[in-house]
Design a protein around this motif. Structure first.
Motif, mmCIF file in Angstrom:
data_model
loop_
_atom_site.group_PDB
_atom_site.id
_atom_site.type_symbol
_atom_site.label_atom_id
_atom_site.label_comp_id
_atom_site.label_asym_id
_atom_site.label_seq_id
_atom_site.Cartn_x
_atom_site.Cartn_y
_atom_site.Cartn_z
ATOM 1 N N SER A 2 0.824 -1.212 0.000
ATOM 2 C CA SER A 2 0.000 0.000 0.000
ATOM 3 C C SER A 2 0.856 1.259 0.000
ATOM 4 C CB SER A 2 -0.932 -0.010 1.211
ATOM 5 O OG SER A 2 -0.196 0.062 2.424
ATOM 6 N N LEU A 3 1.957 1.245 0.727
ATOM 7 C CA LEU A 3 2.848 2.409 0.745
ATOM 8 C C LEU A 3 3.499 2.632 -0.619
ATOM 9 C CD1 LEU A 3 4.522 1.885 4.237
ATOM 10 C CD2 LEU A 3 2.957 3.721 3.606
ATOM 11 N N ILE A 4 3.872 1.549 -1.278
ATOM 12 C CA ILE A 4 4.459 1.683 -2.618
ATOM 13 C C ILE A 4 3.430 2.245 -3.598
ATOM 14 C CG2 ILE A 4 5.419 0.394 -4.562
ATOM 15 C CD1 ILE A 4 6.725 -1.481 -2.558
ATOM 16 N N LEU A 5 2.187 1.774 -3.501
ATOM 17 C CA LEU A 5 1.136 2.288 -4.381
ATOM 18 C C LEU A 5 0.875 3.771 -4.125
ATOM 19 C CD1 LEU A 5 -1.429 -0.673 -4.302
ATOM 20 C CD2 LEU A 5 0.131 -0.049 -6.153
ATOM 21 N N VAL A 6 0.843 4.162 -2.863
ATOM 22 C CA VAL A 6 0.624 5.575 -2.544
ATOM 23 C C VAL A 6 1.800 6.416 -3.026
ATOM 24 C CG1 VAL A 6 0.434 7.220 -0.640
ATOM 25 C CG2 VAL A 6 -0.919 5.133 -0.621
ATOM 26 N N PHE A 7 3.003 5.913 -2.871
ATOM 27 C CA PHE A 7 4.181 6.638 -3.357
ATOM 28 C C PHE A 7 4.088 6.870 -4.864
ATOM 29 C CE2 PHE A 7 8.452 6.549 -5.192
ATOM 30 C CZ PHE A 7 9.062 7.586 -4.505
ATOM 31 N N VAL A 34 5.721 8.771 3.414
ATOM 32 C CA VAL A 34 5.570 7.408 2.895
ATOM 33 C C VAL A 34 6.921 6.696 2.871
ATOM 34 C CG1 VAL A 34 5.043 6.084 0.817
ATOM 35 C CG2 VAL A 34 3.469 7.849 1.589
ATOM 36 N N ILE A 35 7.966 7.407 2.473
ATOM 37 C CA ILE A 35 9.308 6.803 2.456
ATOM 38 C C ILE A 35 9.744 6.414 3.864
ATOM 39 C CG2 ILE A 35 11.743 7.255 1.967
ATOM 40 C CD1 ILE A 35 10.861 9.006 -0.354
ATOM 41 N N VAL A 36 9.489 7.291 4.836
ATOM 42 C CA VAL A 36 9.860 6.994 6.222
ATOM 43 C C VAL A 36 9.100 5.771 6.733
ATOM 44 C CG1 VAL A 36 9.797 7.859 8.586
ATOM 45 C CG2 VAL A 36 10.526 9.362 6.740
ATOM 46 N N LEU A 37 7.805 5.700 6.448
ATOM 47 C CA LEU A 37 7.020 4.545 6.886
ATOM 48 C C LEU A 37 7.467 3.269 6.188
ATOM 49 C CD1 LEU A 37 3.395 6.010 7.059
ATOM 50 C CD2 LEU A 37 5.051 5.722 8.900
ATOM 51 N N LEU A 38 7.840 3.388 4.930
ATOM 52 C CA LEU A 38 8.311 2.215 4.192
ATOM 53 C C LEU A 38 9.606 1.679 4.797
ATOM 54 C CD1 LEU A 38 7.755 0.381 1.768
ATOM 55 C CD2 LEU A 38 9.033 1.975 0.344
ATOM 56 N N LEU A 39 10.524 2.569 5.138
ATOM 57 C CA LEU A 39 11.768 2.144 5.785
ATOM 58 C C LEU A 39 11.495 1.550 7.166
ATOM 59 C CD1 LEU A 39 14.160 5.091 4.830
ATOM 60 C CD2 LEU A 39 14.081 2.801 3.836
ATOM 61 N N SER A 40 10.509 2.106 7.855
ATOM 62 C CA SER A 40 10.155 1.564 9.164
ATOM 63 C C SER A 40 9.617 0.145 9.048
ATOM 64 C CB SER A 40 9.116 2.463 9.836
ATOM 65 O OG SER A 40 8.655 1.896 11.044
ATOM 66 N N GLU A 41 8.816 -0.110 8.036
ATOM 67 C CA GLU A 41 8.297 -1.464 7.834
ATOM 68 C C GLU A 41 9.407 -2.440 7.453
ATOM 69 O OE1 GLU A 41 5.632 -2.032 9.259
ATOM 70 O OE2 GLU A 41 4.074 -2.291 7.746
ATOM 71 N N LEU A 42 10.395 -1.955 6.727
ATOM 72 C CA LEU A 42 11.525 -2.810 6.361
ATOM 73 C C LEU A 42 12.504 -2.990 7.517
ATOM 74 C CD1 LEU A 42 12.246 -1.479 2.749
ATOM 75 C CD2 LEU A 42 11.028 -3.568 3.393
ATOM 76 N N GLY A 43 12.392 -2.147 8.540
ATOM 77 C CA GLY A 43 13.266 -2.262 9.700
ATOM 78 C C GLY A 43 14.674 -1.768 9.479
ATOM 79 N N TRP A 44 14.846 -0.847 8.539
ATOM 80 C CA TRP A 44 16.183 -0.318 8.247
ATOM 81 C C TRP A 44 16.104 1.185 8.016
ATOM 82 C CZ3 TRP A 44 18.412 2.442 4.306
ATOM 83 C CH2 TRP A 44 19.809 2.496 4.297
#
Length: 230
Positions: free
Chosen positions: A22-27, A87-97
């Protein structure tokens, strides 16, 4: 058959996968919307917008989400850029890095916190996008993000701060390696008492456990020869 911990691990990681999608789609949708808005602003400024009314009387620039007001273009573009950054910050948070960065500067998105804060931010982003008149792609992506945010809030309420620990692949591997016992029960006791023997150390160890060691009485063998007889 999987244990309850296994089902929890699979469920939370499935939720994380949907959150990343969902974050990638929103990005991607925000990039498309930003490009369309800039193109619409360029057409508006060049006088190429086709409308029967005076363009300056419209609340929004034609075919865009940019308000037709002073500094409207600036705030609209800044809004989309901030959404993309979040969105980028949340995506990195989900990846744990990087984990150390989030633990220091964004603790609520780090490993020590649950999924509640992540879900709240996702819902806010989805609502911010849905509050504008956007195309179908952005509409679907934002609605999907809002729904995933609600699920993350629910998971945060259920698992609290242990949610990210329960879905961690590293923690799962470490737990799987420690399933089999590394020693047999009772072996430690044998190892501790094996070296005592029958000397002073053995007597001391037996005394600590409540055993009493008495010296046997001296006696002659039953069939010992009688030297005093004839």
């Amino acid at each position: 058959m999987l244990s309850p911990r296994g089902y929890t691990f699979i469920g939370l990681n499935a939720l994380r996968a949907f959150s990343i999608i969902s974050l990638i789609l929103v990005f991607a949708s925000q990039i498309v919307t930003l490009v369309h808005d800039i193109q619409a602003v360029n057409r508006f400024q060049a006088g190429k917008a086709t409308t029967t009314d005076d363009p300056s009387s419209n609340d929004y620039i034609i075919d865009s989400t940019v308000p037709n007001q002073p500094a409207g273009v600036f705030w609209a573009v800044l809004n989309w850029l901030l959404i993309i950054f979040q969105v980028i910050v949340l995506l990195l948070s989900e990846l744990g890095w990087p984990a150390a960065f989030f633990a220091r500067f964004f603790p609520v998105l780090g490993r020590d916190f649950g999924l509640g804060a992540l879900g709240v931010i996702e819902c806010l982003l989805g609502a911010a996008i849905l509050s504008h008149h956007v195309d179908e792609f952005s509409l679907v992506a934002a609605f999907f993000l809002f729904a995933i945010g609600c699920l993350n809030i629910l998971a945060g309420l259920l698992f609290r701060e242990s949610a990210k620990l329960k879905r961690s692949i590293t923690t799962w591997r470490e737990h799987s390696q420690n399933v089999l016992p590394t020693h047999v029960a009772g072996s430690d006791e044998k190892e501790r008492t094996a070296g005592f023997g029958f000397g002073r150390q053995g007597e001391r160890a037996a005394g600590l456990k409540g055993y009493l060691i008495s010296k046997p009485l001296e006696s002659l063998p039953r069939f010992a020869p009688n030297h005093g007889g004839a």
